[in-house]
Structures are given as structure tokens and as C-alpha cells.
Design a protein around this motif. Structure first.
Motif, mmCIF file in Angstrom:
data_model
loop_
_atom_site.group_PDB
_atom_site.id
_atom_site.type_symbol
_atom_site.label_atom_id
_atom_site.label_comp_id
_atom_site.label_asym_id
_atom_site.label_seq_id
_atom_site.Cartn_x
_atom_site.Cartn_y
_atom_site.Cartn_z
ATOM 1 N N LEU A 13 29.851 53.103 33.185
ATOM 2 C CA LEU A 13 31.170 53.231 33.817
ATOM 3 C C LEU A 13 31.810 51.855 33.989
ATOM 4 O O LEU A 13 31.109 50.846 34.128
ATOM 5 C CB LEU A 13 31.028 53.920 35.175
ATOM 6 N N PRO A 14 33.124 51.807 33.996
ATOM 7 C CA PRO A 14 33.800 50.508 34.148
ATOM 8 C C PRO A 14 33.632 49.943 35.553
ATOM 9 O O PRO A 14 33.305 50.677 36.507
ATOM 10 C CB PRO A 14 35.263 50.846 33.863
ATOM 11 N N VAL A 15 33.863 48.665 35.671
ATOM 12 C CA VAL A 15 33.832 47.996 36.980
ATOM 13 C C VAL A 15 34.930 48.590 37.858
ATOM 14 O O VAL A 15 36.083 48.685 37.443
ATOM 15 C CB VAL A 15 34.036 46.479 36.800
ATOM 16 N N ASP A 16 34.555 49.017 39.056
ATOM 17 C CA ASP A 16 35.552 49.587 39.958
ATOM 18 C C ASP A 16 35.940 48.563 41.020
ATOM 19 O O ASP A 16 35.536 47.395 40.967
ATOM 20 C CB ASP A 16 35.042 50.894 40.585
ATOM 21 N N GLN A 17 36.710 49.015 42.002
ATOM 22 C CA GLN A 17 37.262 48.119 43.014
ATOM 23 C C GLN A 17 36.176 47.401 43.810
ATOM 24 O O GLN A 17 36.237 46.179 44.021
ATOM 25 C CB GLN A 17 38.148 48.925 43.964
ATOM 26 N N LEU A 18 35.168 48.136 44.246
ATOM 27 C CA LEU A 18 34.105 47.522 45.037
ATOM 28 C C LEU A 18 33.295 46.541 44.204
ATOM 29 O O LEU A 18 32.999 45.430 44.651
ATOM 30 C CB LEU A 18 33.187 48.602 45.620
ATOM 31 N N THR A 19 32.945 46.926 42.999
ATOM 32 C CA THR A 19 32.159 46.037 42.137
ATOM 33 C C THR A 19 32.927 44.770 41.807
ATOM 34 O O THR A 19 32.359 43.670 41.812
ATOM 35 C CB THR A 19 31.756 46.769 40.845
ATOM 36 N N ALA B 158 36.933 50.540 51.462
ATOM 37 C CA ALA B 158 37.131 51.843 52.091
ATOM 38 C C ALA B 158 38.535 51.960 52.666
ATOM 39 O O ALA B 158 39.198 53.001 52.524
ATOM 40 C CB ALA B 158 36.085 52.060 53.190
ATOM 41 N N ALA B 159 39.007 50.887 53.292
ATOM 42 C CA ALA B 159 40.353 50.897 53.871
ATOM 43 C C ALA B 159 41.426 51.039 52.795
ATOM 44 O O ALA B 159 42.510 51.578 53.047
ATOM 45 C CB ALA B 159 40.581 49.616 54.678
ATOM 46 N N ALA B 160 41.108 50.566 51.585
ATOM 47 C CA ALA B 160 42.055 50.656 50.469
ATOM 48 C C ALA B 160 41.935 51.976 49.713
ATOM 49 O O ALA B 160 42.596 52.163 48.685
ATOM 50 C CB ALA B 160 41.843 49.478 49.521
ATOM 51 N N GLY B 161 41.080 52.879 50.189
ATOM 52 C CA GLY B 161 40.984 54.198 49.592
ATOM 53 C C GLY B 161 39.849 54.403 48.618
ATOM 54 O O GLY B 161 39.780 55.448 47.962
ATOM 55 N N HIS B 162 38.924 53.428 48.505
ATOM 56 C CA HIS B 162 37.807 53.551 47.575
ATOM 57 C C HIS B 162 36.815 54.590 48.111
ATOM 58 O O HIS B 162 36.179 54.392 49.152
ATOM 59 C CB HIS B 162 37.126 52.190 47.411
ATOM 60 N N GLU B 163 36.686 55.691 47.408
ATOM 61 C CA GLU B 163 35.939 56.826 47.923
ATOM 62 C C GLU B 163 34.463 56.517 48.140
ATOM 63 O O GLU B 163 33.875 56.902 49.166
ATOM 64 C CB GLU B 163 36.072 58.019 46.972
ATOM 65 N N ALA B 164 33.821 55.832 47.207
ATOM 66 C CA ALA B 164 32.397 55.536 47.355
ATOM 67 C C ALA B 164 32.139 54.660 48.580
ATOM 68 O O ALA B 164 31.124 54.828 49.273
ATOM 69 C CB ALA B 164 31.866 54.863 46.098
ATOM 70 N N SER B 165 33.048 53.745 48.867
ATOM 71 C CA SER B 165 32.890 52.897 50.059
ATOM 72 C C SER B 165 33.075 53.713 51.326
ATOM 73 O O SER B 165 32.381 53.491 52.329
ATOM 74 C CB SER B 165 33.908 51.748 50.017
ATOM 75 N N GLN B 166 33.990 54.660 51.302
ATOM 76 C CA GLN B 166 34.174 55.540 52.450
ATOM 77 C C GLN B 166 32.921 56.367 52.709
ATOM 78 O O GLN B 166 32.524 56.568 53.857
ATOM 79 C CB GLN B 166 35.383 56.448 52.214
ATOM 80 N N VAL B 167 32.284 56.811 51.625
ATOM 81 C CA VAL B 167 31.039 57.565 51.757
ATOM 82 C C VAL B 167 29.944 56.691 52.369
ATOM 83 O O VAL B 167 29.159 57.153 53.216
ATOM 84 C CB VAL B 167 30.597 58.126 50.389
ATOM 85 N N LEU B 168 29.888 55.429 51.966
ATOM 86 C CA LEU B 168 28.874 54.526 52.517
ATOM 87 C C LEU B 168 29.075 54.325 54.020
ATOM 88 O O LEU B 168 28.094 54.324 54.785
ATOM 89 C CB LEU B 168 28.919 53.175 51.801
ATOM 90 N N LEU B 169 30.303 54.154 54.469
ATOM 91 C CA LEU B 169 30.545 53.975 55.896
ATOM 92 C C LEU B 169 30.204 55.247 56.674
ATOM 93 O O LEU B 169 29.680 55.179 57.794
ATOM 94 C CB LEU B 169 32.002 53.580 56.151
ATOM 95 N N ASP B 170 30.492 56.396 56.074
ATOM 96 C CA ASP B 170 30.131 57.656 56.719
ATOM 97 C C ASP B 170 28.606 57.776 56.842
ATOM 98 O O ASP B 170 28.094 58.174 57.888
ATOM 99 C CB ASP B 170 30.696 58.828 55.918
ATOM 100 N N GLN B 171 27.892 57.401 55.794
ATOM 101 C CA GLN B 171 26.432 57.457 55.825
ATOM 102 C C GLN B 171 25.874 56.483 56.852
ATOM 103 O O GLN B 171 24.901 56.797 57.552
ATOM 104 C CB GLN B 171 25.855 57.150 54.443
ATOM 105 N N ALA B 172 26.496 55.310 56.945
ATOM 106 C CA ALA B 172 26.053 54.336 57.946
ATOM 107 C C ALA B 172 26.199 54.916 59.347
ATOM 108 O O ALA B 172 25.292 54.791 60.184
ATOM 109 C CB ALA B 172 26.853 53.047 57.813
#
Length: 324
Positions: free
Chosen positions: A193-199, A239-253
Motif C-alpha cells: 500500500l502507498p505511504v499514507d498520512q501517518l506514515t 487523528a485530528a486531521a481525519g486519519h481513520e487508522a490513527s483514530q482507531v489507535l486512540l480509541d484502542q488506547a
């Protein structure tokens, strides 16, 4: 957990440096008291004179789980040079990794040379957090470089959950989020997969041009727990910018931290209060929201976020060491 106290003969005083803090806290506590909050990233020291904070300084970590004893000693020397030692009556220090009397004694031995004659008490840092939240019973949850929960009930019984260190646990912590950002980036690489926002943000912060280079960097002696904990901010920003995977990580935390709180509450046979604190816990709203959500699902609603730094719980503990 048993407090370990050490005393030596008194000596002449040293005038305190002014760290800019003049916040009255508890005028009923007489004498000079130094509170230390020793985290995985830094050591914060506040000098109280008759209950008023007159100096507030920070230095590098003095937690020997994260730095060598030699480096911890240097960081404490730096801190006391700026906050002042001299005729101090008590030092109350909270630190992660204080699991035994031997742990407490080792840290006290590093502090004592700077405050001859002072009574030195060392406890797990989560105890500072509960006191700073104005609670004598309940569960405090640390979400900073590492994570842990600690609490006590009305009978004086204590319970811990987590706090195993970054190699065995620290779920929901800054280090955990930084490591998960690396794992996310490597999984995407493996999947083609391509580099995304978090990466992209992680590569820029680490100064590398490809996710594959993160592997060697992660295991390099040039980085460590503190470095990767600092990358948690990238997850929060994404996550604040809408990156879904980062939002999932904060929820898991938030879920993992809620689980720690629930474990401690069950051991103590109480339903609260629960107080969330430390760097991530006090500043990352999505993590706070997830923490509350998962505790509410477990029927726990007496939940709050600490509104002052844990070190300001020191005076409460000095006035009432039993926490009653």
C-alpha cells in the motif's frame, strides 16, 4: 506498596532558585518540601515553602528503568542545582517502576545527597496522581510515556494494574502509540500500500525516506523509549486531521487504559472514582472520550481527568501519608 524513608544528618541551607511558580497550594503545610514527579521522559521538581510553590523546574528523567543510574544522578544534580536543596524538611518523590522497597531505596539513595537531613519518601507515581485529584480512595490511571493504574479503598488496601514497562505492557501509553505508528507503517509496506498520512509524518519526523528504514531505526541504540513516545503526537495530529487508522489507535488506547482501571477497581471492590492523568491522559481529548466510553460500558461513571499536574499532590500526601 510500602513507602521507603531515609534520613541523614542536617547541614546548612542553600537559597532556592526561583522557577517562576508562585502558586499557593496549601499554606497549612509548614517548612520546605520538595515534590518530585519522575517520569519516563523528564523529572519535574517543585519546591514548596510553607505550602506555596516558589520554584518549579524540570530536568531529564531520573527513572532508572529508562536511563542509567549514572544519568539519573546527573539529571537529579541538574534539577537540584536549579530548584535548591539546603534546609529541606521532606522530599516526596513519585516515580514509575517503584514496585518493591529495594526500588524505592535505590531512588532515595540518588536523592539524599542533595538534601542532607531531609526525610525522603519514594512511592509509585500513580499515588501522586490520586492525591492531586483530591481523592483519598479510588483509582489513578497514568497515561504518559508509560501506563499504569493504582488505587486504594477505604480499608487502606492497595491494588495495581499494568505498569510492567514498555517491553511487557504500557498499553495506551505514548510509547505504545509511537510503536503502533511504526507497526502501522510496516504493515502497509508489506501489503504494497502507498505511504499514507501517518506514515509520511513518521518518516519525516524520523529523517528516513522509506518505511523499511524504520526497522533498523526502531532497534537502534540511537533511539529508545523516549524517542518513540514522542512520536505519539503524530498519531494525535493525524487523528485530528481525519486519519481513520490513527483514530482507531486512540480509541484502542482509551480502551486499554479503561481496562487497567477496571482491573484495579475490581481488586479493591469499589466503583470509583477513577482519575486519568499524565501527559496523554490530560491533553488528548479523543483518548479521554474513549476512556470514559469504555468505563461507562462497564458501569463505571465516576470518572474525571486530572486538572493539575500530579506533583501538586505531594502536599496532600505529606499532610496525610496514609491517604485517609
Amino acid at each position: 506498596m510500602t513507602d521507603t524513608e531515609h534520613s541523614q544528618a542536617s547541614s546548612s541551607g542553600i537559597q532556592p532558585d526561583d522557577g517562576g511558580g508562585t502558586k499557593p497550594v496549601s499554606p497549612s503545610v509548614a517548612g520546605i518540601i520538595i515534590g518530585l514527579d519522575i517520569g519516563g521522559t523528564k523529572t519535574r521538581g517543585v519546591r514548596f515553602e510553607d505550602g506555596v510553590a516558589v520554584a518549579d523546574q524540570s530536568a531529564g528523567s531520573a527513572n532508572v528503568q529508562n536511563v542509567t543510574p549514572e544519568q539519573a544522578a546527573l539529571n537529579l544534580a541538574d534539577l537540584f542545582a536549579r530548584i535548591g536543596g539546603g534546609s529541606v524538611s521532606q522530599v516526596y518523590a513519585g516515580a514509575g517502576g517503584i514496585d518493591t522497597d529495594d526500588d524505592a531505596a535505590a531512588l532515595a539513595a540518588l536523592i539524599e545527597p542533595h538534601v542532607p537531613g531531609a526525610k525522603v519518601t519514594v512511592v509509585h507515581d500513580s499515588r501522586l496522581l490520586l492525591a492531586a485529584g483530591g481523592a483519598s480512595t479510588g483509582v489513578a490511571v497514568i497515561a504518559g510515556t508509560g501506563s499504569a493504574a493504582w488505587g486504594r479503598n477505604g480499608a487502606g488496601e492497595e491494588a495495581r494494574a499494568g505498569g510492567w514497562g514498555y517491553l511487557l505492557g504500557d498499553e495506551g501509553s505514548g510509547y505504545w502509540l509511537g510503536r503502533e505508528a511504526v507497526r502501522h507503517s510496516l504493515r502497509r509496506m508489506n501489503q504494497g500500500l502507498p505511504v499514507d498520512q501517518l506514515t509520511a509524518a513518521l518518516l519525516a519526523a524520523c529523517g528516513v525516506d522509506h518505511p523499511n528504514r524504520l526497522i533498523a531505526l526502531f532497534h537502534s541504540p540511537e533511539t529508545g523509549r523516549r524517542f518513540w513516545a514522542q512520536q505519539a503526537r503524530l498519531v494525535v495530529d493525524a487523528a485530528a486531521a481525519g486519519h481513520e487508522a490513527s483514530q482507531v489507535l486512540l480509541d484502542q488506547a482509551g480502551k486499554d487504559l479503561a481496562d487497567l482501571a477496571s482491573q484495579a477497581l475490581r481488586k479493591l471492590g469499589i466503583e470509583g472514582p477513577v482519575i486519568l492523568g499524565s501527559g496523554l491522559g490530560m491533553n488528548v481529548v479523543p483518548l479521554q472520550d474513549a476512556f470514559r466510553k469504555y468505563l461507562a460500558a462497564a458501569g463505571i461513571t465516576d470518572v474525571s481527568v486530572l486538572d493539575r499536574d500530579p506533583v501538586f499532590g505531594v502536599l496532600q500526601l505529606v499532610k496525610d501519608p496514609s491517604g485517609s
